[in-house]
Design an enzyme around this catalytic site. Structure first.
Site, short mmCIF file in Angstrom:
data_model
loop_
_atom_site.label_atom_id
_atom_site.label_comp_id
_atom_site.label_asym_id
_atom_site.label_seq_id
_atom_site.Cartn_x
_atom_site.Cartn_y
_atom_site.Cartn_z
N ARG A 102 49.29 40.12 46.17
CA ARG A 102 49.22 41.58 46.28
C ARG A 102 50.33 42.00 47.23
O ARG A 102 50.35 41.58 48.40
CB ARG A 102 47.87 42.02 46.80
N HIS A 129 48.75 47.28 38.30
CA HIS A 129 47.52 46.60 38.73
C HIS A 129 46.83 46.03 37.49
O HIS A 129 45.77 46.51 37.07
CB HIS A 129 46.62 47.60 39.46
N GLN A 132 43.00 44.93 37.46
CA GLN A 132 42.07 46.05 37.45
C GLN A 132 41.89 46.57 36.02
O GLN A 132 40.77 46.85 35.58
CB GLN A 132 42.60 47.17 38.36
N ASP A 220 42.20 58.00 40.47
CA ASP A 220 42.53 57.09 41.57
C ASP A 220 42.96 57.95 42.75
O ASP A 220 43.20 59.16 42.62
CB ASP A 220 43.66 56.15 41.12
N CYS A 260 38.96 52.85 40.10
CA CYS A 260 39.22 51.47 40.55
C CYS A 260 38.66 51.20 41.93
O CYS A 260 38.43 50.05 42.29
CB CYS A 260 40.73 51.21 40.50
N ARG A 288 35.69 43.00 37.66
CA ARG A 288 36.88 42.36 38.24
C ARG A 288 36.67 40.85 38.30
O ARG A 288 37.59 40.07 38.01
CB ARG A 288 37.13 42.89 39.67
N1 NVA Z 1 46.63 53.17 43.72
C1 NVA Z 1 45.82 52.44 44.67
C2 NVA Z 1 44.98 51.43 43.97
C3 NVA Z 1 44.06 50.65 44.86
C4 NVA Z 1 43.25 49.64 44.14
C5 NVA Z 1 46.71 51.77 45.69
O1 NVA Z 1 47.73 51.20 45.32
O2 NVA Z 1 46.40 51.85 46.89
N1 CP Z 2 40.38 48.16 43.09
C1 CP Z 2 40.90 47.26 43.94
O1 CP Z 2 41.89 46.56 43.67
O2 CP Z 2 40.21 47.15 45.11
P1 CP Z 2 40.69 46.40 46.43
O3 CP Z 2 41.89 47.14 46.97
O4 CP Z 2 39.50 46.47 47.34
O5 CP Z 2 41.05 44.98 46.09
#
Ligand code: NVA
Ligand code: CP
Length: 303
Positions: A102, A129, A132, A220, A260, A288
């Protein structure tokens, strides 16, 4: 399939195969059927951003598959002090059987895959992502029994989620409709891809218009990880880009709502809509686990 870097790389058949396997693994888990398919294998999990769901579901999933997962915070790794990703990839390939990462830049994930010799899984970048969205598609199919022809409407920032939902939704035959403010639309590469789907893709500025007759509503956060400094400005830009009663009225009466997570109540979704659809949203979070186990099995199984 050698890696999961972005959904643009996957065929429709590969996506459906992952969803079918995710359903099977979910069934087996619920019925106490052991599936130690990755016995003795190790997944390294590199996190340059926070996580609840991704971290816990990958770690638990790997355990359920008979392997183990190592949490590698970029704060502790040499990568955080500037060791090149090319070297990190080659070193980790000597110890591990797979890497989940990540991070911010998509290029870092692509480089890891290019220089390493083990499967790489994208656990979120600024661009996409994919894990997800596999869980999202699994959830939609559970609730609607099919994906083909279903209309999914995404409301809000044209961010990593919007990019992956657009690609994943279109690839499995869904109609995808987005409501994003001007200047906050999905990545040009995604818009180019979506254009080839003709009337199955629509992008407008009005959330109520985008939601018309939708089977699935999705939203989101207005400010993603890494955009904290812009959060106040974004509250102004995105005001009204919310799943609320007006949007629900525009969608089909049996529409499901997905998010998400983490969610910001009264920003991108009202507390009322969130709680009315909490079952769907937390089934989605659970999926997930199952979807990512399917990804790990397909990428890491030596059989
Ligand atoms: N768009 C959000 C998704 C989190 C799962 C982010 O990147 O923070
Ligand atoms: N939706 C998602 O990826 O959650 P986290 O940021 O908690 O991993």
């Amino acid at each position: 399939m050698k890696h999961l870097l972005k959904l643009l790389d996957l065929s429709t058949e590969e996506i459906i195969d992952l969803l079918n396997l995710a359903d099977q693994l979910k069934y087996e888990l619920k019925h106490g059927i052991e599936h130690h398919i990755l016995k003795g294998q190790t997944l390294g999990m590199i996190f340059q951003k926070s996580s609840t769901r991704t971290r816990v579901s990958f770690e638990t999933g790997m355990y359920q598959l008979g392997g183990q997962a190592l949490f590698l915070s970029s704060r502790d790794l040499q990568i955080g002090r500037g060791e090149p990703v090319q070297d990190t990839a080659r070193v980790l390939s000597r110890y591990l059987d797979g890497i989940m990462i990540r991070t911010f830049e998509q290029k870092e994930v692509e480089d890891l895959a290019e220089y390493g010799t083990i499967p790489v899984i994208n656990g979120l970048t600024d661009f996409c992502h994919p894990c997800q969205v596999l869980a999202d598609l699994q959830t939609i199919r559970e609730y609607k029994n099919k994906l083909d022809g279903m209309k999914m409407c995404y409301i809000g920032d044209g961010n990593n989620m919007a990019n992956s939902l657009t690609v994943g939704g279109l690839k499995v035959g869904m109609k995808v409709s987005l409501a994003c403010p001007e200047g906050y639309r999905p990545d040009p590469q995604v818009l180019e891809f979506a254009k080839t789907y003709g009337d199955n893709f629509q992008i407008v500025s009005d959330p109520v218009e985008a939601a018309a007759d939708a089977d699935v509503l999705y939203t989101d956060v207005w400010a993603s990880m890494g955009q904290e400094a812009e959060a106040e400005k974004r509250k102004i830009v995105f005001k009204g880009y919310q799943i609320n009663d007006d949007v629900m009225k525009s969608a089909k009466s049996d529409a499901i709502v997905l998010h998400c997570l983490p969610a910001h109540r009264e920003e991108e979704i009202t507390a009322k809509v969130f709680e009315a659809h909490a079952n769907e949203i937390f089934d989605e979070a659970e999926n997930r686990l199952h979807a990512q186990k399917a990804v790990m099995v397909r990428l890491m199984s030596k059989k």
